[in-house]
Design a protein around this motif. Structure first.
Motif, PDB file in Angstrom:
ATOM      1  N   SER A  14       0.833  -1.191   0.000  1.00  0.00           N
ATOM      2  CA  SER A  14       0.000   0.000   0.000  1.00  0.00           C
ATOM      3  C   SER A  14       0.869   1.242   0.000  1.00  0.00           C
ATOM      4  O   SER A  14       2.033   1.213   0.410  1.00  0.00           O
ATOM      5  CB  SER A  14      -0.926   0.003   1.214  1.00  0.00           C
ATOM      6  N   HIS A  16       0.637   3.635   1.922  1.00  0.00           N
ATOM      7  CA  HIS A  16       0.996   3.989   3.291  1.00  0.00           C
ATOM      8  C   HIS A  16       2.200   3.193   3.772  1.00  0.00           C
ATOM      9  O   HIS A  16       3.133   3.751   4.363  1.00  0.00           O
ATOM     10  CB  HIS A  16      -0.193   3.746   4.220  1.00  0.00           C
ATOM     11  N   GLU A  41      13.966  16.245  -9.135  1.00  0.00           N
ATOM     12  CA  GLU A  41      12.660  15.617  -9.327  1.00  0.00           C
ATOM     13  C   GLU A  41      12.383  15.459 -10.811  1.00  0.00           C
ATOM     14  O   GLU A  41      12.705  16.351 -11.615  1.00  0.00           O
ATOM     15  CB  GLU A  41      11.569  16.468  -8.662  1.00  0.00           C
ATOM     16  N   SER A  44       9.958  10.169 -12.535  1.00  0.00           N
ATOM     17  CA  SER A  44      10.048   8.964 -11.703  1.00  0.00           C
ATOM     18  C   SER A  44       9.952   9.264 -10.216  1.00  0.00           C
ATOM     19  O   SER A  44      10.019   8.348  -9.405  1.00  0.00           O
ATOM     20  CB  SER A  44      11.374   8.242 -11.982  1.00  0.00           C
ATOM     21  N   THR A  46      11.069  11.764  -6.714  1.00  0.00           N
ATOM     22  CA  THR A  46      12.074  12.660  -6.129  1.00  0.00           C
ATOM     23  C   THR A  46      13.314  11.854  -5.763  1.00  0.00           C
ATOM     24  O   THR A  46      13.207  10.798  -5.140  1.00  0.00           O
ATOM     25  CB  THR A  46      11.495  13.341  -4.876  1.00  0.00           C
ATOM     26  N   GLN A  63      21.901   7.653  -2.567  1.00  0.00           N
ATOM     27  CA  GLN A  63      20.744   8.287  -3.203  1.00  0.00           C
ATOM     28  C   GLN A  63      19.481   7.520  -2.836  1.00  0.00           C
ATOM     29  O   GLN A  63      19.439   6.300  -2.893  1.00  0.00           O
ATOM     30  CB  GLN A  63      20.907   8.297  -4.721  1.00  0.00           C
ATOM     31  N   ARG A  72       7.438  12.696  -0.394  1.00  0.00           N
ATOM     32  CA  ARG A  72       7.873  13.946  -1.045  1.00  0.00           C
ATOM     33  C   ARG A  72       7.492  15.153  -0.187  1.00  0.00           C
ATOM     34  O   ARG A  72       8.160  16.171  -0.211  1.00  0.00           O
ATOM     35  CB  ARG A  72       7.290  14.040  -2.460  1.00  0.00           C
ATOM     36  N   LYS A  73       6.384  15.015   0.541  1.00  0.00           N
ATOM     37  CA  LYS A  73       6.035  16.069   1.500  1.00  0.00           C
ATOM     38  C   LYS A  73       6.984  16.014   2.697  1.00  0.00           C
ATOM     39  O   LYS A  73       7.465  17.034   3.176  1.00  0.00           O
ATOM     40  CB  LYS A  73       4.590  15.882   2.006  1.00  0.00           C
ATOM     41  N   TYR A  74       7.229  14.785   3.156  1.00  0.00           N
ATOM     42  CA  TYR A  74       7.988  14.607   4.392  1.00  0.00           C
ATOM     43  C   TYR A  74       9.412  15.152   4.271  1.00  0.00           C
ATOM     44  O   TYR A  74       9.898  15.842   5.170  1.00  0.00           O
ATOM     45  CB  TYR A  74       8.012  13.118   4.765  1.00  0.00           C
ATOM     46  N   ILE A  75      10.042  14.860   3.144  1.00  0.00           N
ATOM     47  CA  ILE A  75      11.437  15.286   2.997  1.00  0.00           C
ATOM     48  C   ILE A  75      11.531  16.813   3.024  1.00  0.00           C
ATOM     49  O   ILE A  75      12.452  17.374   3.622  1.00  0.00           O
ATOM     50  CB  ILE A  75      12.075  14.704   1.714  1.00  0.00           C
ATOM     51  N   ALA A  76      10.546  17.474   2.400  1.00  0.00           N
ATOM     52  CA  ALA A  76      10.561  18.946   2.397  1.00  0.00           C
ATOM     53  C   ALA A  76      10.215  19.494   3.776  1.00  0.00           C
ATOM     54  O   ALA A  76      10.757  20.515   4.210  1.00  0.00           O
ATOM     55  CB  ALA A  76       9.594  19.481   1.354  1.00  0.00           C
ATOM     56  N   SER A  77       9.327  18.804   4.481  1.00  0.00           N
ATOM     57  CA  SER A  77       8.981  19.235   5.844  1.00  0.00           C
ATOM     58  C   SER A  77      10.183  19.116   6.768  1.00  0.00           C
ATOM     59  O   SER A  77      10.392  19.948   7.658  1.00  0.00           O
ATOM     60  CB  SER A  77       7.822  18.394   6.387  1.00  0.00           C
TER      61      SER A  77
ATOM     62  N   ASN B 330       0.379  19.729   4.614  1.00  0.00           N
ATOM     63  CA  ASN B 330       0.436  18.873   5.804  1.00  0.00           C
ATOM     64  C   ASN B 330      -0.842  18.888   6.636  1.00  0.00           C
ATOM     65  O   ASN B 330      -0.883  18.324   7.721  1.00  0.00           O
ATOM     66  CB  ASN B 330       1.632  19.279   6.676  1.00  0.00           C
ATOM     67  N   GLU B 377      -5.128   5.351   7.651  1.00  0.00           N
ATOM     68  CA  GLU B 377      -3.771   5.596   7.176  1.00  0.00           C
ATOM     69  C   GLU B 377      -3.708   5.637   5.638  1.00  0.00           C
ATOM     70  O   GLU B 377      -2.800   6.231   5.061  1.00  0.00           O
ATOM     71  CB  GLU B 377      -2.798   4.538   7.715  1.00  0.00           C
ATOM     72  N   ASP B 378      -4.671   5.012   5.000  1.00  0.00           N
ATOM     73  CA  ASP B 378      -4.691   5.029   3.531  1.00  0.00           C
ATOM     74  C   ASP B 378      -5.643   6.069   2.967  1.00  0.00           C
ATOM     75  O   ASP B 378      -5.658   6.320   1.757  1.00  0.00           O
ATOM     76  CB  ASP B 378      -5.105   3.649   2.994  1.00  0.00           C
ATOM     77  N   LEU B 404       3.946  17.331  11.571  1.00  0.00           N
ATOM     78  CA  LEU B 404       4.768  18.149  10.668  1.00  0.00           C
ATOM     79  C   LEU B 404       4.245  19.572  10.621  1.00  0.00           C
ATOM     80  O   LEU B 404       3.051  19.819  10.790  1.00  0.00           O
ATOM     81  CB  LEU B 404       4.753  17.539   9.259  1.00  0.00           C
ATOM     82  N   PRO B 405       5.126  20.525  10.361  1.00  0.00           N
ATOM     83  CA  PRO B 405       4.697  21.937  10.325  1.00  0.00           C
ATOM     84  C   PRO B 405       3.892  22.233   9.066  1.00  0.00           C
ATOM     85  O   PRO B 405       3.946  21.484   8.086  1.00  0.00           O
ATOM     86  CB  PRO B 405       6.023  22.698  10.309  1.00  0.00           C
ATOM     87  N   MET B 407       3.085  23.493   5.594  1.00  0.00           N
ATOM     88  CA  MET B 407       3.968  23.656   4.435  1.00  0.00           C
ATOM     89  C   MET B 407       3.127  23.663   3.153  1.00  0.00           C
ATOM     90  O   MET B 407       2.468  22.682   2.826  1.00  0.00           O
ATOM     91  CB  MET B 407       4.989  22.520   4.361  1.00  0.00           C
ATOM     92  N   ARG B 412       7.265  24.476  -0.111  1.00  0.00           N
ATOM     93  CA  ARG B 412       8.058  23.270  -0.385  1.00  0.00           C
ATOM     94  C   ARG B 412       9.069  23.531  -1.492  1.00  0.00           C
ATOM     95  O   ARG B 412      10.248  23.218  -1.369  1.00  0.00           O
ATOM     96  CB  ARG B 412       7.134  22.124  -0.801  1.00  0.00           C
ATOM     97  N   ILE B 416      13.177  23.310  -1.092  1.00  0.00           N
ATOM     98  CA  ILE B 416      14.062  22.335  -1.738  1.00  0.00           C
ATOM     99  C   ILE B 416      14.885  22.986  -2.851  1.00  0.00           C
ATOM    100  O   ILE B 416      15.810  22.362  -3.365  1.00  0.00           O
ATOM    101  CB  ILE B 416      13.281  21.118  -2.296  1.00  0.00           C
ATOM    102  N   LYS B 420      18.274  21.848  -5.163  1.00  0.00           N
ATOM    103  CA  LYS B 420      17.802  21.300  -6.424  1.00  0.00           C
ATOM    104  C   LYS B 420      18.869  21.414  -7.496  1.00  0.00           C
ATOM    105  O   LYS B 420      19.530  22.438  -7.644  1.00  0.00           O
ATOM    106  CB  LYS B 420      16.530  22.019  -6.882  1.00  0.00           C
TER     107      LYS B 420
END
Lengths: 82, 426
Positions: A14, A16, A41, A44, A46, A63, A72-77, B330, B377-378, B404-405, B407, B412, B416, B420
């Protein structure tokens, strides 16, 4: 798609669970002292390059390809938090 | 008792409910009856060179038992000589001096034509002018209405010509048949408009008869596109009002039009930046007396919130209307099923399984009875299950506090950007 062809319906991981696995890897690299040196990015997903230096001063780069939107949200957060 | 009076670009009205320029405001008889019923103002059916109409003219969309969910017309502007209309406007204004009477105008895009009609109309004591740059059918084929309203330069130029001679506030009525209505709204402001109104009707063909293959409506076997309005267009109109209201270059009052059928619709438009609203289809469907419920409902709403004046809520929701890139990625809501209320129709499961994210499970309890449960969660919080659920309160969207804050997408990308690099896919 090749990696899924041997799986039966319902066995595909899944989003999740995939996110949790990617998050675990991100957190793990940060805990080991890795730092992000580049992010790019494309179609394919990030790609995050982490770098660390070992005891002899050699740089080690790993890598991580992030496939899920949550990652992708989490890494930026994490960049905001850190 | 809240104060329902408005001042719209200097035009005073006892309440924010005006009849839009359309069949309900075709004559003095109708407008006076509307004022007696409680309407605060009326935009007279568009004045110009008298036209010839066809029969038939109207068609409506009924959807799942709701009559007139959408309404289509191919009627043109007034078919009566200007003198007749002006006489009736004069008499109506004399009898109802405290109500707002706005003259809707449409002439060829020539300076002298605009000057002539503005002077003649203002002489009988109208409170304001509304330039019809929106009528999408018939008149547009003659270079007027939407044909003018789709060209920003023509909107600006004609508004300017009117302002050269107008002594009363000038409202520019905009067509929605354009990619970005803020462009023509800005043109109207550049031309000197005191206010804008939106939306006029949307290009439409109501249907095709499956037996005769005639269009609906048809005129002796032939059809032409009409203008679509009624409840179905409200979301389109509301967005256009909001887009204009939050645009700093469009710093004039807005009259909201488009599918407004009750006081709740009116409040939404006012919160989203309209200083008043215009109504047509609902009055055509139910008669002038619907304004009684609108007035009562609006008054009760304001009283219940402790708000003294309708003017105090104008535009209060505009700061909440933004760009997608400024939304918090978030923030998370998920669906939660109340099994005490759920009737196990499974519509949520079907919609989620077939067309969303496959996160509603059909389970059985220890007694073998079926129940539905969301795997939170899904769940992506898309709302689809709650939308299709036929039982009020069976599915609630609940916020899950995130570690998480806040964003946004824009934040974002900014965050990044420092990491980049440009690479092609491996």
């Amino acid at each position: 798609m090749d990696e899924y062809e041997t799986l039966k319906w319902g066995e595909v991981m899944s989003d999740h669970l995939q996110y949790l696995e990617e998050k675990r890897k991100i957190d793990s690299y940060f805990e080991k002292g890795y730092q992000i040196v580049s992010i790019f990015e494309n179609l394919s997903g990030t790609f995050v390059d982490f770098v660390t230096s070992n005891d002899s001063g050699e740089r080690e780069i790993v890598q991580l390809q992030l496939l899920t939107a949550e990652s992708r949200k989490y890494i930026a957060s994490k960049l905001i938090i850190n | 008792m809240a104060d329902l009076r408005i001042s719209f670009a200097g035009i005073k009205s006892p309440n924010p409910f005006w009849l839009a320029s359309a069949p309900p405001t075709n004559s003095g008889y109708q407008v006076q009856r509307a004022f007696e019923a409680g309407w605060g103002g009326a935009v007279w059916k568009t004045l110009g060179e008298p036209i010839i109409n066809t029969t038939s003219r109207f068609a409506a969309l009924s959807f799942n038992g709701q009559r007139v969910a959408g309404f289509n017309n191919i009627e043109l502007i007034t078919d009566r000589p200007l003198e007749v209309n002006l006489k009736e406007i004069y008499e109506t204004k004399k009898r109802f001096p405290n109500h707002a009477i706005i003259a809707s105008l449409m002439v060829e895009p020539k300076q002298e034509k605009w000057h002539e009609i503005v002077k003649r109309v203002e002489d009988v004591g109208v409170d304001g002018l509304e330039l019809n740059f929106g009528c999408p059918h018939g008149m547009a084929e003659r270079g007027m209405g939407a044909a003018s309203g789709q060209v920003p330069e023509l909107v600006e130029k004609q508004t300017y010509w009117v302002k050269e001679v107008a002594k009363t506030p000038v409202i520019v009525k905009l067509t929605p048949n354009i990619t970005d209505i803020t462009i023509t709204a800005e043109a109207a402001v550049q031309g000197g408009a005191d206010a804008i109104s939106m939306i006029n009707t949307i290009n439409s063909l109501m249907g095709v008869d499956l037996d005769t293959w005639n269009t609906i409506p048809h005129v002796a076997g032939k059809g032409a596109h009409g203008g679509y309005c009624g409840p179905a267009v409200k979301p389109i109109a509301l967005n256009m009002v909001g887009e204009c209201a939050r645009n700093p270059l469009i710093d004039v009052p807005i009259s909201g039009i488009g599918g407004i059928s009750n006081w709740q619709d009116a409040v939404e438009f006012i919160l989203m930046g309209a200083t008043g609203v215009q109504v047509c289809t609902a009055a055509m469907h139910h008669g002038f007396s619907i304004v009684e419920d609108m007035l009562d409902g609006l008054n009760n709403y304001l009283d219940s919130k402790g708000i003294a004046s309708i003017m105090d809520i104008v535009g209060k929701a505009v700061p909440k209307y933004s760009d997608w890139g400024d939304l918090d990625l978030n923030y998370k809501v998920v669906a939660r099923i109340n099994n005490d209320v759920c009737i196990n129709c499974n519509k949520c499961h079907i919609s989620c399984e077939d067309t969303s994210h496959q996160c509603i499970d059909m389970l059985k309890n220890e007694n073998g009875e079926p129940y539905l449960k969301v795997r939170e969660e899904d769940c992506v919080g898309c709302n689809l299950c709650a939308i299709v659920c036929p039982v009020e309160g069976a599915i609630n969207m609940v916020e899950l506090k995130q570690p998480l804050p806040k964003m946004t997408w824009n934040e974002r990308q900014s965050n990044i950007a420092r990491f980049k690099i440009d690479k092609v896919a491996k």
